[in-house]
Scaffold this motif. Structure first.
Motif, mmCIF file in Angstrom:
data_model
loop_
_atom_site.group_PDB
_atom_site.id
_atom_site.type_symbol
_atom_site.label_atom_id
_atom_site.label_comp_id
_atom_site.label_asym_id
_atom_site.label_seq_id
_atom_site.Cartn_x
_atom_site.Cartn_y
_atom_site.Cartn_z
ATOM 1 N N THR A 161 11.644 -29.924 111.206
ATOM 2 C CA THR A 161 11.350 -28.675 110.500
ATOM 3 C C THR A 161 12.088 -27.524 111.160
ATOM 4 O O THR A 161 11.929 -27.278 112.351
ATOM 5 C CB THR A 161 9.831 -28.402 110.526
ATOM 6 N N VAL A 162 12.904 -26.845 110.383
ATOM 7 C CA VAL A 162 13.573 -25.634 110.843
ATOM 8 C C VAL A 162 12.869 -24.450 110.172
ATOM 9 O O VAL A 162 12.479 -24.545 109.012
ATOM 10 C CB VAL A 162 15.068 -25.671 110.472
ATOM 11 N N TYR A 163 12.697 -23.365 110.912
ATOM 12 C CA TYR A 163 12.014 -22.181 110.390
ATOM 13 C C TYR A 163 13.022 -21.103 110.026
ATOM 14 O O TYR A 163 14.119 -21.054 110.575
ATOM 15 C CB TYR A 163 11.036 -21.634 111.438
ATOM 16 N N SER A 164 12.636 -20.253 109.095
ATOM 17 C CA SER A 164 13.486 -19.131 108.728
ATOM 18 C C SER A 164 12.629 -17.907 108.460
ATOM 19 O O SER A 164 11.545 -18.015 107.900
ATOM 20 C CB SER A 164 14.288 -19.486 107.475
ATOM 21 N N LEU A 165 13.116 -16.749 108.861
ATOM 22 C CA LEU A 165 12.390 -15.510 108.561
ATOM 23 C C LEU A 165 13.375 -14.378 108.312
ATOM 24 O O LEU A 165 14.528 -14.437 108.716
ATOM 25 C CB LEU A 165 11.426 -15.169 109.708
ATOM 26 N N PHE A 190 5.081 -14.481 116.873
ATOM 27 C CA PHE A 190 5.339 -15.773 116.217
ATOM 28 C C PHE A 190 6.047 -16.745 117.161
ATOM 29 O O PHE A 190 5.673 -17.917 117.263
ATOM 30 C CB PHE A 190 6.179 -15.546 114.949
ATOM 31 N N LEU A 227 17.134 -25.919 104.769
ATOM 32 C CA LEU A 227 15.896 -26.346 105.432
ATOM 33 C C LEU A 227 15.356 -27.636 104.811
ATOM 34 O O LEU A 227 14.908 -28.540 105.513
ATOM 35 C CB LEU A 227 14.838 -25.239 105.326
ATOM 36 N N ARG A 228 15.385 -27.681 103.475
ATOM 37 C CA ARG A 228 14.907 -28.881 102.785
ATOM 38 C C ARG A 228 15.766 -30.096 103.152
ATOM 39 O O ARG A 228 15.257 -31.148 103.514
ATOM 40 C CB ARG A 228 14.929 -28.622 101.273
ATOM 41 N N ASN A 281 18.231 -18.448 99.211
ATOM 42 C CA ASN A 281 18.252 -19.742 98.521
ATOM 43 C C ASN A 281 19.066 -20.774 99.289
ATOM 44 O O ASN A 281 18.706 -21.950 99.336
ATOM 45 C CB ASN A 281 18.816 -19.586 97.107
ATOM 46 N N PHE A 301 18.791 -18.460 115.476
ATOM 47 C CA PHE A 301 20.123 -18.510 114.872
ATOM 48 C C PHE A 301 20.223 -17.363 113.860
ATOM 49 O O PHE A 301 19.724 -17.467 112.743
ATOM 50 C CB PHE A 301 20.326 -19.868 114.210
ATOM 51 N N ALA A 342 16.941 -21.936 102.139
ATOM 52 C CA ALA A 342 15.865 -22.811 101.663
ATOM 53 C C ALA A 342 16.396 -24.225 101.420
ATOM 54 O O ALA A 342 15.771 -25.217 101.799
ATOM 55 C CB ALA A 342 15.247 -22.251 100.381
ATOM 56 N N GLU A 343 17.581 -24.306 100.794
ATOM 57 C CA GLU A 343 18.152 -25.616 100.524
ATOM 58 C C GLU A 343 18.536 -26.321 101.830
ATOM 59 O O GLU A 343 18.333 -27.526 101.991
ATOM 60 C CB GLU A 343 19.372 -25.491 99.596
#
Lengths: 253, 253, 253, 253, 253, 253
Positions: free
Chosen positions: E137-141, E246, E127-128, E121, E29, E124-125
């Motif tokens: 669990t969602v990943y971000s990079l 990855f 994902l939490r 940020n 995404f 991050a929020e």
């Protein structure tokens, strides 16, 4: 007529946009959705069409086009894989915040170029709240031809079956605009056997929250198999011409 | 047919409602607004009509009527004294919370009896969210006769001018239902001189947030002076009969 | 003294309200609830009483009455069929938005005529936020007689048992005001056997969220069987007189 | 009796809290405010007192004390320097989220030890929402002695003047608990000349959002000059004893 | 390796997506922003790059790519024309609702391919909250090469000047990816004279809300004039290879 | 240098704060959390340290210290007993509302003294929104020494192992500040066996919502057994001196 690149606001640098704003104050904001479009049309069709029509109008009028908002209000399509929906509140806020950002830079006439009927109520609410909060009038229009909107005459002439989703009209427009369409897989929209006669009877007089998988097996309404690129050409040209005329008049306001 | 008092849920005691719920699960929830209705109709007309039609349908069908919600979504009427409006979000929440309260007691079929066109989007959103959150389908219908809804045939026969607010149809209905109407003060709706030709031309094809004081001097649209109690009688009787038929079929679902 | 019709804001047309506002700036806003009232009183009693008292005060003072808000904060009554509750936030917003609408038209002195103790905290919060956001002071009062509020003297003279819900006082008032009361079904409020001695002991010193079905079998607190229309007459007349005096003094502020 | 350190949850390590939870499930959650307390008491008095009383009760009962929430609902004190206020919604959320965190670890009986009357409505709403959302009952009590709450008898015996803020009672308690008090600067609370007789007359019967600087020059209500450490000792000992008794009974529930 | 069209989720029909989901559960995404990128880079660069890198990774791994979110969190760039920003809350909700829509169809491994540091940020929020609410669990990079993230080695080898916005690295990547760049207008980022020495000194140790027009005249940080297409090629190839690795490992999880 | 009591805003009376504001406009606002700190440190350590450092800086500079906010953003520690967390939105609102209250009284320079890394994003959002809404710049800094922030040099000299939670540095600081530490129970942070190599490998390049109980058995990261009071003294003195210097320069702004 300007070249394609120049009409896309997001392909400009900030000094170029500053230049534009010295003499212009119109911007088109295309909005669509990512949702099932029957067995034959790519899921981005509402966003794709909103952007394509906006580009064509922009090339004729010289106004700028903001990025297309690819996600819309589509809870009723969630029964089909791939559909993505925002909540009503989130979508209203996206519309408002994009418009307020544009206003801050000096855009005074924003036209939301909408490609998805399901967004209509959210846009209406955004327009109302923007007026209350900023005093400014934002315009919105449907980029698809309809029998009561733009290109109404051509719709009546060329389109035999109604529907409203992934139908004869929408498929024709997509064929002409170069959308990815698997035309051989197009299927007439038929309701599943589970749709009761009760609901059929009151469909126009009593409202309820209807999911598309309750009323169509293929995801289409109407009959997309009657679509053609030729019909699409007539429809698109008419829509673009009529919206262009509107933008030209809006410039004078 | 039951007596009036018995059909009003709020005029019953809790043991009486418990009795009703043992064999029934339908309730009508009338919603209206408090807003200007031209120079001649009392401001509660949408709420008043929603309640009056609901009562008549309830007497014929034996279902219960919840209290009428007197406030609706009317920011576009705020230019005229006395209009009261809730925000969109607050109104959606009121609709949802009233329906959820009713569901908790065992009402399975709720029909929102709406008297105000401005509430339509808020009701639609409430119906969608209720379906997502509770899995239950709530119905909604417009209590006023319209050319595409209930009593469409009678509308076409009796009503000469359209409009949509404090007009020939609405005034006729009010005259028959005993609303407080100062008929001699009724005025045809005419736009103020400030309405531009530009906006006139695109009224159906381009959306914007329109305030009523921008498009009508009296507050009316259409021509209420053509109204009559006789027209009202035909319209009301047709609407009540057709909604009654709907409720009878809903009982069997 | 004015006739009934003239004091109801919502039964006026907008030009009539405009006239009123040229020389007046007070409006009463009745608020109630729809909730169980024991085995004998109709569920709309708090809304009904708020409206009835408001009308009587309005007739004596000539001020206007806004529509009664029929839904309140009643989660603690949801154990009994028919109760409808809004959430705290929604109710605060309703109060605020109705008051802000009225302020926009020029009403400077709004008096919330409250018939439901459960609404008190939501009203307090609305009054505070209205003051912060608009700088204006909105007033609120309880329409029922209480030993510390309006008609305190008469309460002490006539009412033998306390309670606070569907009790001797409330039933007496309803009998006099013409509420639908099934008096023969009235029952003294007694707690179910499940109420622990622990909770009984600390009822006034320790707060917790109490549901009415945890503390009363009939839905009443106190003893409604001691009620009478005569007591109600004394109470209502005293309350109306004292609130009328308050409104007259408020006019001079 | 345990030593001070052991009763403070936040001075323990997580393995120690895990140990506690094997045999106990009660926790005290002190809440106060930071707001003006007349010309003589430090602004943290409500938080300070809530924590001090909680510690004393905890030492006698062996239950744990969560950190004191130092900010409360104090918009009415904002006219005096140093006052800090949260909004109602934020405060309700703080209370709910702290309680939900504690519940997640296994605390089943949470007692909010409140030192500020202005927090009462927010706590009530938090308790209600916690019950609806988690099914669990949270308790709340006022740590200051009052004539209707804990230590009522001693209040009636020792305290001559009422008030409710930075008054004889509160100053006495603070003197005994070792709060920073500039006793020589204590002043009887007197309203500014601007307070109208109208508002004086209706103070108990009509609600409005009142700011403290509208009703008291010094910030105090009542007469703090009558306070003494001796009175404070009697009050504190009584309150601690009675709350201790409550906690002991709560353990058995 | 698949052809371009097949990796774009939104260019598929719903039956094709249904097919994909029978054997796969990964989706990328891409998220970016529309904001000033110095005097030389088009404003959509973060969205453009997120999509371009996603496409390249998708072609190598066969996973699908959702539509790119073109608007991000950019209040700090609003001083330059053309920047569009959403509020933090709206953006978190967009991320959450898109992910939840995808989850509903069976996507179990979502990777947010982020092109804008300002979104970090909010992601991050999201994902939490997604983890708390869905257990997934969602990943971000970050799709751009950085000295601590993907392609760190190549960054250290090729890039001489840091910066972080429209700088040497970002310009190089854009030159290689075919972004619209007016390279001759690129300017080294220099702060306006108004930036105080105080703020300069504490830039890394004390946080404050900084607007870009306070710290750079051109909109760039670092020195974009050192960029080259060759550097871009090395950076992009490394980033694509490492993210591809990855994704291949993620498939096995 | 002032005495301790005088620097705590909440230990002053309102006339004293009024005096302070006549010549000063700086206030420190300490924020922490209540969360597990390994097997050896009390759970209030972030709040405790924020307050202790603030007091020391305040004594040297004469500025005031607001009450410490004891609750922060700690969802990732909820797997360990005693941790209390607020939601992100609630915490942002707390920070904003405390700052706005302080601003209303005339504090122009607010410095958030933060003791918990998990609060960083919420503080950043609060600072941004405060700037947009009030035009005022609020500062924030981390009270713990870090290798990129205050006391960086001393950190590099004295601390051998990193970590970031209940580690060598944090334990040393706590030992010096007199925190309750059960040093003999300190354990090196080691991940549970369940942590996959996949997640280990991508820990710095791919973000996900990580819970501490997924990555450490004891709750510590790094090696707290290497801590000492002597190291703590050097760290604390350096941090206090450097922040003091910042505050002195801030006074001159």
């Amino acid at each position: 007529m300007k070249s394609m690149r120049e009409v896309l606001l997001y392909k400009l640098t900030w000094p170029e946009i500053r230049e534009y704003l010295k003499e212009n104050d119109i911007v088109l904001f295309p909005t669509g959705s990512t949702e099932q479009h029957g067995k034959h049309i790519a899921e981005d069709n509402d966003a794709f069409t909103a952007l394509e029509i906006s580009k064509r109008v922009a090339e004729k009028t010289g106004v700028l086009v903001a990025p297309v908002m690819p996600f819309g209000y589509s809870p009723h399509h969630m029964g089909f894989p791939g559909t993505i929906t925002l909540s009503f509140d989130t979508l209203v806020n996206v519309y408002k915040e994009v418009c307020k950002s544009l206003m801050k830079h000096g855009f005074k006439k924003i036209v939301i170029m909408n490609g998805h009927g399901g967004n209509t109520n959210a846009i209406a609410e955004a327009l109302r709240e923007l007026k209350e909060e900023t005093g400014m009038t934002v315009y919105s229009l449907m980029v698809f031809p309809t029998s009561t909107g733009f290109a109404a005459e051509v719709v009546k002439e060329t389109i035999k079956t109604g529907g409203g989703h992934a139908d004869e009209m929408e498929t024709s427009v997509g064929l002409y605009l170069g959308q990815r369409i698997l035309f051989e897989r197009a299927e007439k929209g038929v309701p599943p056997e589970s749709l009761s006669n009760f609901h059929r009877k009151y469909i126009r007089r009593v409202s309820r929250a209807v999911d598309f998988h309750e009323i169509t097996v293929s995801g289409s309404l109407g009959d997309p198999t009657l679509a053609s690129k030729e019909k699409g050409e007539k429809l698109v040209e008419a829509v673009v011409d009529e919206i262009t005329e509107f933008i030209e008049e809006l410039k004078k306001q």
